[in-house]
Enzyme design. Structure first.
Site, PDB file in Angstrom:
ATOM      1  N   TYR A  90     -12.725  -2.222  11.679  1.00 58.05           N
ATOM      2  CA  TYR A  90     -11.321  -1.514  11.484  1.00 58.05           C
ATOM      3  C   TYR A  90     -10.471  -1.759  12.608  1.00 58.05           C
ATOM      4  CZ  TYR A  90      -7.712   1.611  11.166  1.00 58.05           C
ATOM      5  OH  TYR A  90      -6.482   2.308  10.727  1.00 58.05           O
TER       6      TYR A  90
ATOM      7  N   SER B 232      -2.703   1.217  14.850  1.00 55.42           N
ATOM      8  CA  SER B 232      -3.370   2.522  15.188  1.00 55.42           C
ATOM      9  C   SER B 232      -3.834   2.605  16.648  1.00 55.42           C
ATOM     10  CB  SER B 232      -4.789   2.731  14.595  1.00 55.42           C
ATOM     11  OG  SER B 232      -5.600   3.839  15.083  1.00 55.42           O
TER      12      SER B 232
ATOM     13  N   GLY C 140       0.963  -1.130   0.087  1.00 60.20           N
ATOM     14  CA  GLY C 140       0.034   0.123   0.158  1.00 60.20           C
ATOM     15  C   GLY C 140       0.724   1.179   0.128  1.00 60.20           C
TER      16      GLY C 140
END
Length: 250
Positions: A155, A142, A14
């Site tokens: 997520y 995260s 990515g």
């Protein structure tokens, strides 16, 4: 010990936008040869190729859907044919959406889980034959996993799962000298902010800056700095760790 990572070979998933692009370009500037991938065609892949060409080195920008095991195999085959080995793998590719949990379709759950977690498993498992003593695997998580975020349960679950995967792999492959670490990111300013209406962007930046000890959002280059550290000898005794790159957010 030396800081230099020149001559190392890396795969960054990515890597055409946002944090991933910052990592790819920072590695290339430090003399790392990088292969990165993207899922959808667009100008971002072409512009990254041009930037990498200007920097110099042996780089490639490859289309690959990481939720497809055959395409992951092909991507890693490209790494093997071009480099013969990998010294660094950065699992950055991710998907996100904002949906009330009670309305979350199973198809969207699977899409996010497959992109954020299963693809990481496929990449790491497939890369193992190319990783030797001293190599480093970095997965991007995260800070949201510590507090939870409404509308992002799917997520957040995948980003939390990376920690368990990381700790287990660090122990399983420590004897081979392969290190596994996670970066836990706070608020990073990327082009996604630029795409917002100006007023919304200003409000978000002001809101989050007030929650951060350093008083500002981070940049992709600052995430790349942590990756560079984990890629080199200065971090050779660091594995199974979760490294916060968050400016002291609370």
């Amino acid at each position: 010990m030396s800081f230099t990572v020149k001559g190392k070979k890396a795969l960054v998933t990515g890597g055409t936008r946002g944090v991933g692009r910052g990592i790819v370009l920072a590695l290339a500037r430090e003399g790392v040869d990088v292969i990165t991938c993207y899922r959808q065609d667009g100008e971002l892949a072409g512009s990254l190729e041009r930037e990498l060409k200007e920097i110099g080195g042996q780089h490639a920008v490859v289309r690959a859907d990481l939720t497809d095991s055959e395409q992951v195999t092909a991507l890693l085959g490209e790494c093997e044919s071009r480099f013969g080995r990998l010294d660094l793998v950065v699992n950055n590719a991710a998907a996100i959406s904002h949906i009330p949990y009670g309305e979350l379709p199973i198809e969207e759950w699977r899409r996010v889980v497959d992109t954020n977690l299963t693809s990481v498993h496929l990449v790491i498992q497939g890369a193992l034959p190319l990783l030797g003593a001293g190599s480093s695997v970095v997965s991007i998580s995260s800070k949201s996993i510590e507090v939870g975020i409404p509308l992002r349960a799917h997520y957040t679950a995948t980003k939390a799962a990376l920690l368990g995967l990381n700790k287990s792999l660090a122990k399983e492959f420590g004897a081979r000298g392969i290190r596994f670490n996670v970066l836990s990111l706070g608020m990073i300013y990327t082009e996604a902010f630029d795409a917002m209406p100006a007023k919304q962007r200003e409000q978000m930046v002001e809101r989050y800056s007030g929650m951060i000890s350093l008083g500002r959002l981070g940049s992709p280059d600052e995430v790349a700095g942590a990756v560079l550290w984990l890629a080199g000898d200065l971090s050779r005794y660091v594995t199974g760790a979760v490294v916060p790159v968050d400016g002291g957010i609370s």
